[in-house]
Design a protein around this motif. Structure first.
Motif, short mmCIF file in Angstrom:
data_model
loop_
_atom_site.label_atom_id
_atom_site.label_comp_id
_atom_site.label_asym_id
_atom_site.label_seq_id
_atom_site.Cartn_x
_atom_site.Cartn_y
_atom_site.Cartn_z
N TYR A 182 16.73 7.66 6.26
CA TYR A 182 16.20 6.17 7.59
C TYR A 182 14.70 6.45 6.59
N THR A 183 14.33 7.89 6.74
CA THR A 183 13.10 7.92 6.17
C THR A 183 13.17 7.30 4.46
N VAL A 184 13.93 7.42 4.44
CA VAL A 184 14.35 7.47 2.49
C VAL A 184 14.09 6.82 2.35
N LYS A 185 15.00 5.69 2.86
CA LYS A 185 15.00 3.82 2.69
C LYS A 185 13.98 3.32 2.71
N ARG A 186 13.19 3.92 4.35
CA ARG A 186 11.92 3.12 4.30
C ARG A 186 11.18 3.32 3.32
N HIS A 187 10.60 4.40 2.80
CA HIS A 187 9.83 4.72 2.01
C HIS A 187 9.92 4.01 0.91
N GLU A 188 11.42 3.48 0.66
CA GLU A 188 11.80 2.76 -0.59
C GLU A 188 11.73 0.81 -0.50
N THR A 189 11.87 0.81 0.47
CA THR A 189 11.41 -0.60 0.82
C THR A 189 9.76 -1.44 1.45
N TYR A 190 9.90 -0.08 2.19
CA TYR A 190 7.94 -0.83 1.89
C TYR A 190 7.39 -0.99 0.36
N PRO A 191 7.19 -0.65 -0.23
CA PRO A 191 6.86 -0.94 -1.61
C PRO A 191 7.12 -1.99 -1.99
N GLU A 192 8.49 -2.01 -2.18
CA GLU A 192 9.45 -3.11 -2.42
C GLU A 192 9.30 -4.90 -1.77
N LEU A 193 8.86 -4.36 -0.36
CA LEU A 193 8.65 -5.81 0.35
C LEU A 193 7.14 -5.99 0.08
N PHE A 194 6.01 -4.89 0.22
CA PHE A 194 4.56 -4.98 -0.22
C PHE A 194 4.94 -6.06 -1.60
N LYS A 195 5.33 -5.64 -2.26
CA LYS A 195 5.30 -6.05 -3.93
C LYS A 195 5.26 -7.40 -4.13
N LEU A 196 7.00 -7.60 -2.86
CA LEU A 196 7.76 -9.12 -3.44
C LEU A 196 5.81 -9.90 -2.73
N ILE A 197 5.40 -9.48 -1.67
CA ILE A 197 5.11 -10.51 -0.68
C ILE A 197 3.38 -10.95 -1.67
#
Length: 212
Positions: free
Chosen positions: A45-60
């Motif tokens: 879960y932690t690994v997935k969040r570390h992947e998700t947050y940077p990508e989400l912020f980049k897209l926004i």
């Protein structure tokens, strides 16, 4: 006979102790497995969040840059000194349809002012399309990965999306009356992005320390 009783009791105690020990060890192993499973789930879960947050912020951030940057795009001054070959190359780089390119190139020598207005108009259409596509990509990414995103981050993202949606609508339907609103939305969205970045950093830092 007394010795037989002692031997029988000893055997019974041994059997009972063995059964209890077996059950205890089994429960202990089950508990260890559950703890290990929970730790692995948390780790994933932690690994997935570390992947998700940077990508989400980049897209926004891409969505914000396209929406806010489109309001200052297409200044006719940058066409000074262009000949027909220059303008054709420029339009090809902008991925404008070949039919439209030929139309503008023919117009260039006859009425440069009209040709520039046509370029600005078409660039605006492309900017609107790109801005909305980026908005859709960012919003879809949030919804698809919301399982790994905290409620606070998700709510903050939705607030930003609301501002970006209004910016895109003003970009699609330009109106002199919305100029002040556009400036306000750009500033508010930039500030909200800064807050979102800090929240994400804090959550990722907490998750990282929890692993230790």
């Amino acid at each position: 006979m007394y010795d037989n009783v002692i031997a029988a009791l000893t055997l019974i105690n041994t059997v009972v102790f063995g059964v209890l020990a077996f059950r205890f060890n089994r429960k202990l192993e089950d508990q260890k497995y559950k703890i290990s499973r929970k730790y692995k789930d948390f780790e994933l879960y932690t690994v997935k969040r570390h992947e998700t947050y940077p990508e989400l912020f980049k897209l926004i951030l891409i969505t914000y840059n396209k929406a806010s940057g489109s309001f200052s795009k297409s200044n006719s001054l940058h066409f000074e000194g262009y000949n027909t070959e220059d303008i054709k190359y420029y339009l090809e780089e902008q991925k404008i349809p070949i039919g439209k390119i030929n139309e503008i190139v023919q117009m260039w020598d006859q009425s440069r002012e009209l040709a520039i207005l046509e370029i600005i108009k078409f660039e605006q259409l492309i900017s609107v399309k790109d801005a909305w596509q980026s908005f859709t990509d960012a919003a879809n990414y949030l919804y698809q990965n919301e399982l790994y995103i905290s409620d606070e981050v998700a709510d903050h993202c939705r607030q930003i999306f609301f501002k970006l949606q209004n910016l895109n609508l003003n970009l699609k339907y330009p109106n002199p009356e919305t100029v002040l609103e556009d400036s306000r939305l750009i500033v508010e969205t930039r500030n909200a992005l800064f807050e979102l970045k800090n929240i994400m950093r804090q959550e990722l830092s907490i998750a990282y320390n929890s692993e230790d």
